[in-house]
Every structure is written in structure tokens, then in C-alpha cells.
Design an enzyme around this catalytic site. Structure first.
Site, PDB file in Angstrom:
ATOM      1  CB  VAL A  44       2.721  -5.946  -2.774  1.00  0.00           C
ATOM      2  CG1 VAL A  44       1.609  -6.836  -3.334  1.00  0.00           C
ATOM      3  CG2 VAL A  44       4.070  -6.403  -3.296  1.00  0.00           C
ATOM      4  CB  CYS A  45      -0.211  -2.984   0.644  1.00  0.00           C
ATOM      5  SG  CYS A  45       0.391  -4.359   1.611  1.00  0.00           S
ATOM      6  CB  THR A  46       0.921   1.052  -2.657  1.00  0.00           C
ATOM      7  OG1 THR A  46       1.474   1.325  -1.361  1.00  0.00           O
ATOM      8  CG2 THR A  46       0.563   2.364  -3.331  1.00  0.00           C
ATOM      9  CG  LEU A  49      -5.201  -1.054  -0.246  1.00  0.00           C
ATOM     10  CD1 LEU A  49      -4.553  -0.217   0.845  1.00  0.00           C
ATOM     11  CD2 LEU A  49      -6.565  -1.513   0.204  1.00  0.00           C
TER      12      LEU A  49
END
Length: 211
Positions: A44-46, A49
Site C-alpha cells: 500500500v505504501c508503495t 508514495l
């Protein structure tokens, strides 16, 4: 103690993927968006960002600096950046704070032990040029953020900081705004030359003043 709206956003020094910063100095007279991630090399973070990098120009138009943080070290961040760029087809164009000592996470109450003992939740802080916290949002680790909503909120915050208006449900930039209750209808008619629409004595609309 968690940060509350109107509190001064804590200052800190940190290493980032774009070099060392002192947070308040880095912000300068800009608005700021500080947002945390549970960990590097997570799915999810990928996507988040990458989305932020794609929207950086939109944030810049609004005078907003964006910066991310997670509790991994600088080497980990730098190894992760190529994945973010490849997956999202974008160049990373904003800093990620290395917070392996959890200094920033602690200052901003980003670790919620009942959710995770060591990973940060998805916290969002919008900070004004006066260094005060204007908005906080907290998402669970499993839910990615809606960055169009963050841009919408910034439009509202910047409008309502400069004019005696509020924004209604589902407001979008360009829609009518609400005259705040502290302004009388008589004063509102004088203050807002585009007109005042009275729905109820306490609910009065005016075209967006800065358009």
C-alpha cells in the site's frame, strides 16, 4: 499526548532521502503535508508514495511541501525508491524521513500499540505556515489514503483561513461557501459583493470569495 488541531507541530531534525532537514526550517513559510507509513517495501505504501510523487505539482500549486516518514533507516528508503519509481512510472521528487529511532513517530503519536507495537499507522498532518496543525487524519495500515481528498481539504483550509467562510459537505474548489455564523447577514451582504443566499438564518451561502 496526541497532537490536537491548533497545536504547534513539533520541530525535529532528521535524515531524509534528500539530505538532513530541520523540519520548521524546511517548511519555511509554506503549508506542509507530513504523512507516515508502516514500513518500507510494503504494497500500500508503495502506491501511496507513487501517487504523491505524481501529484507533487498539484501540491506545489497550492504552496504545500510534502514529506513522508517511516520507521526504517535511510539505506532501506534508498533501496525502496527504485521500486516506487518502477511501479508508479514516476521519479521520487520529495523526501522520505528516516525515523529508525522513532523520534518523529513519538512526537506525532504515530504508533498506536493496539494496532501495532512497532509500525506507524497511516497518519496525516496538514500544517499551516504558522506551524500549527490544521488537520489530522488516521487510517489503519490496510487502507490507502485518498490523495484527491487531501488536495480538497487543503483548498478548504486555505480558503477558510483567509475569508469568513466555511465549506459544506462534499464541497469542491469553485463551489459556493458558507458564511460563518459570527458574521451577521447585514455584514455578510457588505462583505461578499458576489451575493448572499439565505437558506436559514444560520445557513447562508456565497460564491467562493477567492474565485
Amino acid at each position: 499526548m496526541s497532537l490536537r488541531l491548533g497545536d504547534i507541530a513539533p520541530d525535529f531534525q532528521a535524515e531524509t532521502t534528500q539530505g538532513p532537514i530541520s523540519f520548521h526550517e524546511w517548511l519555511g513559510n509554506s503549508w506542509g503535508l507530513l504523512f507516515s507509513h508502516p514500513a518500507d517495501f510494503t504494497p500500500v505504501c508503495t502506491t501511496e508514495l507513487g501517487k504523491t510523487a505524481l501529484l507533487k505539482g498539484e501540491f506545489e500549486k497550492k504552496g504545500v511541501k510534502v514529506i513522508a516518514v517511516s520507521v526504517d533507516d535511510l539505506d532501506s528508503h534508498n533501496r525502496w525508491v527504485p521500486d516506487i519509481e518502477e511501479v508508479n512510472g514516476v521519479k521520487m521528487n520529495f523526501p522520505i524521513i528516516a525515523d529508525q529511532d522513532r523520534n518523529v513517530a513519538t512526537l506525532y503519536d504515530m504508533i498506536h500499540p493496539n494496532a501495532s507495537e512497532k509500525a506507524t499507522v497511516r497518519s496525516v498532518f496538514i500544517i499551516g505556515p504558522d506551524k500549527k496543525v490544521k488537520l489530522t487524519l488516521t487510517y489503519p495500515a490496510s487502507t490507502g489514503r485518498n490523495f484527491q481528498e487531501l488536495l480538497r481539504v487543503i483548498d478548504s483550509l486555505q480558503l477558510t483561513a483567509n475569508y469568513s467562510v466555511a465549506t459544506p459537505a462534499d464541497w469542491q474548489d469553485g463551489d459556493d461557501a458558507i458564511v460563518v455564523p459570527a458574521v451577521s447577514t447585514e455584514d455578510a451582504i457588505a462583505k461578499f459583493p458576489k451575493g448572499v443566499k439565505i437558506v436559514k438564518p444560520y445557513l447562508r451561502y456565497t460564491p467562493q470569495p477567492n474565485k
